[in-house]
Enzyme design. Sequence first.
Site, PDB file in Angstrom:
ATOM      1  N   GLU A 252      24.089  34.926  -3.995  1.00 19.54           N
ATOM      2  CA  GLU A 252      24.647  33.573  -3.945  1.00 19.54           C
ATOM      3  C   GLU A 252      23.523  32.554  -3.769  1.00 19.54           C
ATOM      4  OE1 GLU A 252      27.822  31.089  -1.134  1.00 19.54           O
ATOM      5  OE2 GLU A 252      26.927  32.945  -0.410  1.00 19.54           O
ATOM      6  N   HIS A 253      22.644  32.795  -2.800  1.00 19.46           N
ATOM      7  CA  HIS A 253      21.490  31.930  -2.545  1.00 19.46           C
ATOM      8  C   HIS A 253      20.218  32.753  -2.695  1.00 19.46           C
ATOM      9  CE1 HIS A 253      24.772  30.499   0.231  1.00 19.46           C
ATOM     10  NE2 HIS A 253      24.524  29.373  -0.417  1.00 19.46           N
TER      11      HIS A 253
END
Length: 431
Positions: free
Chosen positions: A327-328
């Site tokens: 996601e990050h």
Amino acid sequence: MPVRLDRSSADFDQRFAAFLAAKREVSADVEAAARAIVDDVARRGDAALLEATAKFDRLTLDASGLRVSAAEIEAAVKACDAATLDALSLARDRIETYHRRQLPKDERFTDPLGVELGWRYTAIESAGLYVPGGTAAYPSSVLMNAVPAKVAGVSRLVMVVPSPDGKLNPLVLAAARLGGVTEIYRVGGAQAVAALAHGTATIAPVAKIVGPGNAYVAAAKRLVFGKVGIDMIAGPSEVLVIADDTGNADWIAADLLAQAEHDTSAQSILITDSARLAADVEKAVEAQLKTLPRTAIASASWADFGAIIMVKNLNDAIPLADAIAAEHLEIMTTDPDALAARIRNAGAVFLGAHTPEAIGDYVGGSNHVLPTARSARFSSGLSVHDFMKRTSILKCGPDQLRALGPAAMTLGKAEGLDAHSRSIGLRLNLS
């Protein structure tokens, strides 16, 4: 203790595959329970919605009390401190500026045959924004969902937020006003998703539902997809940090814990080619855990789902990052841009030691609603495009129909669709 993997180990591929396959989602009977709630709201409307609100949020209402009034919103704004409101306003402005650059352009052109083609974009008419309540009530998420919708041109933006024991976070209401939300209802869970999708006497249905929630909310979104659009199925938060020996262990540890404190199922991963940094980061995480208010949550996340992966060199980190599809993705190396250019799969990338993911959570301007659970392999973060539709346009005159019609008739006959061929042939006096 977090998982420790070494790319040079003989069993790395097997252990890495097992690590990727580890399930972090709540499953069991969640979907069955969500289906029962969704079906009940679809059948009985407000009555089912009010019963579920009393049961799950310990809040007894009648239908007239579902909507949050303008006076309540005004009182909530006044209850917020000025510094926090200023920070929310800064975040709103930066999110709006970033997302305005995403607005697509209509196109119309004429090809060599004289056929006119093109496409145009229009905003969806309405969107429902789900906002978690209780300790997970994040005003920043309100802005991240609402502002792109307003930039896209959505005219009706409905927010649902659970109100456990009748309590609403004033900052969430303030963010809703800043973000341009037009209606707010004090309902949550699968029942709120069902109301947005099917409509009730009090809550008119919307075209699309966005926003994060718990496992029941995620299950409900799956169930109503098709009746309405949805943004994505949000899973537990995750961060992958790639760092070389120039990395600051304390900074990296803080960034790993910034994800771990979200949820016991959140995941924080470090990939590095420096054994010294790996050891220093692990020590820094243990030290910082003792000082966090949410230490129990962060400790469980780090112990159960955290990982430190050693590689010989950072070239080896690239296929691992693509497989994780985080996601990050934070890159803290001497040349983060060069490494980022070679990585395909990530929800959002944060370049350099002075770009912690937390800046992106709040005031960077880019959206923090991002694909999780490896879905960055095939999907993107929330954007203006999620609130718009593209319609194709085609225009033929008599000459263009004569030029293209015979080939279309041939294909229609080949597919056994005679009416298709006839609809063209009649215009060309061939049927």
